[in-house]
Scaffold this active site. Structure first.
Site, PDB file in Angstrom:
ATOM      1  N   TRP A 161       0.370   3.501  -8.769  1.00 56.79           N
ATOM      2  CA  TRP A 161      -0.942   4.008  -8.353  1.00 56.79           C
ATOM      3  C   TRP A 161      -1.964   2.872  -8.541  1.00 56.79           C
ATOM      4  O   TRP A 161      -1.956   2.202  -9.590  1.00 56.79           O
ATOM      5  CB  TRP A 161      -1.306   5.215  -9.227  1.00 56.79           C
ATOM      6  CG  TRP A 161      -2.631   5.836  -8.916  1.00 56.79           C
ATOM      7  CD1 TRP A 161      -3.135   6.126  -7.686  1.00 56.79           C
ATOM      8  CD2 TRP A 161      -3.623   6.256  -9.872  1.00 56.79           C
ATOM      9  NE1 TRP A 161      -4.365   6.716  -7.816  1.00 56.79           N
ATOM     10  CE2 TRP A 161      -4.692   6.805  -9.133  1.00 56.79           C
ATOM     11  CE3 TRP A 161      -3.703   6.237 -11.261  1.00 56.79           C
ATOM     12  CZ2 TRP A 161      -5.832   7.319  -9.750  1.00 56.79           C
ATOM     13  CZ3 TRP A 161      -4.823   6.754 -11.871  1.00 56.79           C
ATOM     14  CH2 TRP A 161      -5.877   7.280 -11.120  1.00 56.79           C
ATOM     15  N   ASP A 242       2.892   9.188 -17.051  1.00 54.27           N
ATOM     16  CA  ASP A 242       1.729   9.683 -16.321  1.00 54.27           C
ATOM     17  C   ASP A 242       2.205  10.872 -15.475  1.00 54.27           C
ATOM     18  O   ASP A 242       3.011  10.705 -14.559  1.00 54.27           O
ATOM     19  CB  ASP A 242       1.183   8.567 -15.407  1.00 54.27           C
ATOM     20  CG  ASP A 242      -0.035   9.035 -14.611  1.00 54.27           C
ATOM     21  OD1 ASP A 242      -0.502  10.172 -14.824  1.00 54.27           O
ATOM     22  OD2 ASP A 242      -0.519   8.249 -13.765  1.00 54.27           O
ATOM     23  N   LYS A 278      -4.511  18.170  -9.216  1.00 56.03           N
ATOM     24  CA  LYS A 278      -3.695  18.586  -8.068  1.00 56.03           C
ATOM     25  C   LYS A 278      -3.085  19.964  -8.287  1.00 56.03           C
ATOM     26  O   LYS A 278      -3.161  20.814  -7.410  1.00 56.03           O
ATOM     27  CB  LYS A 278      -2.559  17.585  -7.823  1.00 56.03           C
ATOM     28  CG  LYS A 278      -2.908  16.147  -8.070  1.00 56.03           C
ATOM     29  CD  LYS A 278      -3.715  15.522  -6.968  1.00 56.03           C
ATOM     30  CE  LYS A 278      -4.287  14.212  -7.472  1.00 56.03           C
ATOM     31  NZ  LYS A 278      -4.606  13.245  -6.489  1.00 56.03           N
TER      32      LYS A 278
END
Ligand code: PLP
Length: 429
Positions: A161, A242, A278
């Site tokens: 990311w 993560d 999310k």
């Protein structure tokens, strides 16, 4: 007498002009003339260009937020209901403690690890509420910078990311990388990852995406995770997970946190970042958590005390509203059940869009192997499209995505998947 005259009258005309200009010049001078214009954020740049486009068929596949099948932002029913319950209680808006809402922290750790996990039962962990996943990573990075005395090096998957690098770098850590994505197969480079990880100096930090790897959508399979855990243990590496998409990858929160739980079962005391952006659609509420799995309760208490000392001068304490929403959902059986169904609904829609995209590409007559689109998982898909093909998609079809060919499958709907497939076929045949 002259001595009593205003000082200005004694000055020459030139000196007077200078005096008049002096304050203006001081005002016009700058403290920041050396500050150069920074490059725009690559993803936000895509959105800006999309907004300017007037084509009715335009598609924005750059954004990392879920859209429903009408292409609209989606607020979960479970969230609406939790908000109504909270509003009805007319609670105060006093500060939270530095570590955040206690019931939220407990529920977050239980969600990640499973409530029967030995770690939860023994209490050898600490969880603090953070400003979504980004804030969690930053608190974690700063904690490592201050207390991880063994190494400065953090190994990221290649690619990772985009925000991982600046988060860890700004916290004072050094970034390294291990092989992860294989462009030849558009899949996981398992052999390359194992080879690189087995050469990482002992006691370094290694970061894993727990599920739904961003940007590639490529996750290791359970047998591969097992081997990765074994190497991490053998090399005595420190694992930082993560987990920004729990439930969002497969639709099952337990399956998506399998890797984290497996590492812990193997005796690897990980740290973990969680985000509810999310999986609860709480993007702008900024709800997240950071957990440290410790050797025992005493260690957890000491770590917690230092996390608080770290957080206090950063932002004092986290925001209250989103944590209340998340903890209301997680702790009330009815809302939790509804939420789990909604998470599955979002994940299933994404999986369905992947299938439909491949089916439509075949229908268009594409002879390429697009299997990676359905093999990959989560919001993002690394299509394998080259930068010039991406450019053509944008110019000729008003389809916007990042230059690396990553599409957000959440931006695909049953209404536009046919158009997308036709366009991809046109630029790739
Ligand atoms: N980690 C990964 C891999 C992500 O993809 C994201 C969001 O896109 C985050 C962390 C953090 O997101 P947020 O700060 O919105 O929770």
């Amino acid at each position: 007498m002259a001595l009593l005259q205003p000082a200005r009258r004694l000055l020459s005309a030139a000196a007077q002009r200078h005096l008049c200009l002096a304050p203006v010049a001081a005002r016009a001078s700058s403290w920041w003339s050396h500050v150069e214009m920074g490059p725009p954020d690559p993803i936000l740049g895509v959105t800006e260009a999309f907004k300017r486009d007037t084509n009715a068929k335009k598609m924005n596949l750059g954004v990392g937020a879920y859209r429903d099948d009408n292409g609209k932002p989606f607020v979960l029913n479970s969230v609406r209901k939790a908000e109504a319950q909270i509003a009805a209680k007319k609670m105060d808006k006093e500060y939270l403690p530095i570590a955040g809402l206690a019931e939220f922290n407990k529920a977050s750790a239980e969600l990640a690890l499973g409530d029967t996990n030995e770690v939860i039962k023994s209490g050898r962990y600490v969880t603090v509420q953070t400003i979504s996943g980004t804030g969690s990573l930053r608190v974690g990075a700063s904690f490592l910078q201050r207390f991880f005395k063994y190494s400065r090096d953090v190994y990221l998957p290649k690619p990772s990311w985009g925000n991982h690098t600046p988060i860890f770098r700004d916290a004072g850590m050094q970034l390294q990388a291990y092989r992860y994505y294989d462009p030849k197969t558009c899949g996981f480079d398992f052999a390359g990852a194992l080879d690189d990880i087995s050469k990482i100096p002992e006691q370094s930090v290694i970061l894993f995406h727990a599920c739904a790897h961003n940007p590639t959508g490529v996750d290791p399979r359970p047998e591969q995770w097992k081997e990765l855990a074994a190497v991490v243990k053998k090399r005595n590496l420190f694992a930082f997970f993560d987990m920004a998409y729990q439930g969002f990858a497969s639709g099952d929160i337990n399956r998506d946190s399998w890797a984290v739980r497996h590492f812990i079962e193997q005796g690897i005391n990980v740290v973990l970042s969680q985000s509810y952006a999310k999986n609860m659609g709480l993007y702008g509420e900024r709800v997240g958590a950071f957990s440290v799995i410790c050797k025992d309760v005493d260690e957890a208490k000491r770590v917690e005390s230092q996390l608080k000392i770290l957080i206090r001068p950063m932002y004092s304490n986290p925001p209250i509203n989103g944590a209340r929403i998340a903890s209301t959902i997680l702790t009330s059986p009815d809302l939790r059940k509804e939420w789990l169904e909604e998470v599955k609904g979002m994940a299933d829609r994404i999986i369905d869009m992947r299938n439909q995209l491949v089916a439509n590409l075949k229908k268009e007559g594409s002879s390429h192997n697009w299997q990676h689109i359905t093999d990959q998982i989560g919001m993002f898909c690394y299509t394998g499209l080259k930068p010039e093909q991406v450019e053509q998609l944008t110019k000729e079809f008003s389809i916007y995505m990042t230059k690396d060919g990553r599409i957000s499958v959440a931006g695909v709907t049953s209404g536009n998947v046919g158009y997308l497939a036709r366009a991809i076929h046109q630029v790739s045949k």
